[in-house]
Enzyme design. Sequence first.
Site, short mmCIF file in Angstrom:
data_model
loop_
_atom_site.label_atom_id
_atom_site.label_comp_id
_atom_site.label_asym_id
_atom_site.label_seq_id
_atom_site.Cartn_x
_atom_site.Cartn_y
_atom_site.Cartn_z
N LYS A 209 5.93 -9.26 8.01
CA LYS A 209 5.35 -8.90 6.71
C LYS A 209 5.21 -7.39 6.60
O LYS A 209 5.29 -6.67 7.60
CB LYS A 209 4.01 -9.62 6.55
CG LYS A 209 2.97 -9.26 7.60
CD LYS A 209 1.79 -10.23 7.56
CE LYS A 209 0.78 -9.90 8.65
NZ LYS A 209 -0.29 -10.92 8.73
N ARG B 197 -10.64 -17.70 4.47
CA ARG B 197 -9.76 -17.04 3.50
C ARG B 197 -8.90 -18.13 2.84
O ARG B 197 -9.15 -18.52 1.72
CB ARG B 197 -8.88 -15.99 4.18
CG ARG B 197 -9.67 -14.83 4.77
CD ARG B 197 -8.76 -13.72 5.24
NE ARG B 197 -7.66 -14.23 6.08
CZ ARG B 197 -6.76 -13.46 6.68
NH1 ARG B 197 -6.81 -12.14 6.53
NH2 ARG B 197 -5.82 -13.98 7.43
N TYR C 295 -8.89 22.25 2.89
CA TYR C 295 -9.74 21.84 1.75
C TYR C 295 -11.15 21.48 2.22
O TYR C 295 -11.31 20.81 3.25
CB TYR C 295 -9.14 20.61 1.08
CG TYR C 295 -7.87 20.89 0.30
CD1 TYR C 295 -7.89 21.72 -0.81
CD2 TYR C 295 -6.68 20.30 0.67
CE1 TYR C 295 -6.73 21.96 -1.53
CE2 TYR C 295 -5.52 20.53 -0.04
CZ TYR C 295 -5.54 21.36 -1.15
OH TYR C 295 -4.40 21.59 -1.85
N MET D 171 -2.19 16.58 1.55
CA MET D 171 -1.13 15.65 1.16
C MET D 171 0.12 15.77 2.03
O MET D 171 0.73 14.78 2.43
CB MET D 171 -0.76 15.85 -0.31
CG MET D 171 0.22 14.81 -0.84
SD MET D 171 0.73 15.06 -2.53
CE MET D 171 -0.72 14.59 -3.44
C1 LIG Z 1 -0.19 -11.31 10.12
C2 LIG Z 1 -0.28 -12.67 10.62
C3 LIG Z 1 0.00 -12.97 11.96
C4 LIG Z 1 0.27 -11.89 12.98
O1 LIG Z 1 -0.92 -11.29 13.37
P1 LIG Z 1 -0.96 -10.12 14.48
O2 LIG Z 1 -2.40 -9.86 14.68
O3 LIG Z 1 -0.25 -8.95 13.87
O4 LIG Z 1 -0.27 -10.65 15.67
C5 LIG Z 1 -0.02 -14.28 12.36
N1 LIG Z 1 -0.30 -15.28 11.47
C6 LIG Z 1 -0.59 -15.04 10.19
C7 LIG Z 1 -0.90 -16.16 9.27
C8 LIG Z 1 -0.59 -13.73 9.71
O5 LIG Z 1 -0.87 -13.49 8.42
#
Ligand SMILES: *Cc1c(COP(=O)(O)O)cnc(C)c1O
Length: 358
Positions: free
Chosen positions: A35, A130, A255, A303
């Site tokens: 992802k 969640r 800054y 930036m």
């Molecule tokens: C992102 C995610 C993972 C991987 O988690 P890590 O902590 O990066 O290993 C596994 N399962 C689900 C459902 C996720 O959203």
Amino acid sequence: MPRPLVATIDISALQHNLRIAKSHAPDAKIWAVVKANAYGHGLERAIRGFAEADGLALIEPENALRLRELGWQKPILLLEGIFDAADLETVMLAKLDFAVHCTEQIAWLERAAQSGPLDVHLKMNSGMNRLGFKSDVYRTAYQRLRTIPAVRKITLMTHFANADDPLNPGLPLLQQVQQFEQGVAGLPDERSIANSAADLMHPELKSDWVRPGIMLYGASPGATSAEQFGLRPAMTLRSKIIGIQRIEAGEAIGYGSRFVAAGPMLIGAVACGYADGYPRHAPNGTPVLVDGVRTGTVGRVSMDMFSVDLTNVPGAGIGSAVTLWGEGLPIDEVAHAAGTIGYELMCALAARVKVVEL
Ligand SMILES: *Cc1c(COP(=O)(O)O)cnc(C)c1O
């Protein structure tokens, strides 16, 4: 003449880290989690780095299609499932596995009549609150899915909040495991439970599928260093010193003049700023390597630049090599100093940063 800021992605490190994930769960199949553009590393590089994985898992349907275009033929899993009934056509065309976590999604499948086959991952809310069905209604959801002719395979799935901190009083790991076990008791289907932290730290949790993400990129999911797990950083972010200032006691940097020198200092300007993904909230002293010497940031990150203390870096000058994170400077250390986690830093690598492969 390109900017000197470059992220190097080491494909062999991705491959190595996948083998480490496998070694912790030798009997399980692996969803390599890609992802967020493979945690900032790029989908094309992920395909090569994770060629040996059993499948790729992600959130973004359009990127799942991109993986198919790039030639990935093994399974692909949408970890949050589909977002609309119309997405069903996409998942069938591209042969995507997908999570089912709410009754609305089940209703979409019911309306899709006989088409299929669909391989779904029924998600349990085992305490994280969640996504997913709570333990007591999980079986009802399961039975409802089983009556849909298009559904072929159901995988039993949950996600842990505290696999890196199992005694967390807010939700102990064991409590989540027990919830899951209760909800799936007697169901014959495959299970998918482990993220990186569970894979690395909890071999006792048996799972048919593990879902490592962060570890594959060479960062740690918790307090233990990535190096102690034998992981290698896949992303190294490097730049150069592009400006030098000698300042005296009382002079300020950047800054907001957040840093004021207590004595004479040599200061370098690094070509990297928050528009590149370097955290703006990094405090004074966030670690940086200059010519291999460990020093720290001074003043606010702007930036396109930030400043580093070169007072004790012999020979440093314009063109000196700077490592922001990666080889020689674990991303987790930089993240910790900046009050965040390695995940956020790698995912935030900006599109304008040049990426090269090793
Ligand atoms: C992102 C995610 C993972 C991987 O988690 P890590 O902590 O990066 O290993 C596994 N399962 C689900 C459902 C996720 O959203």
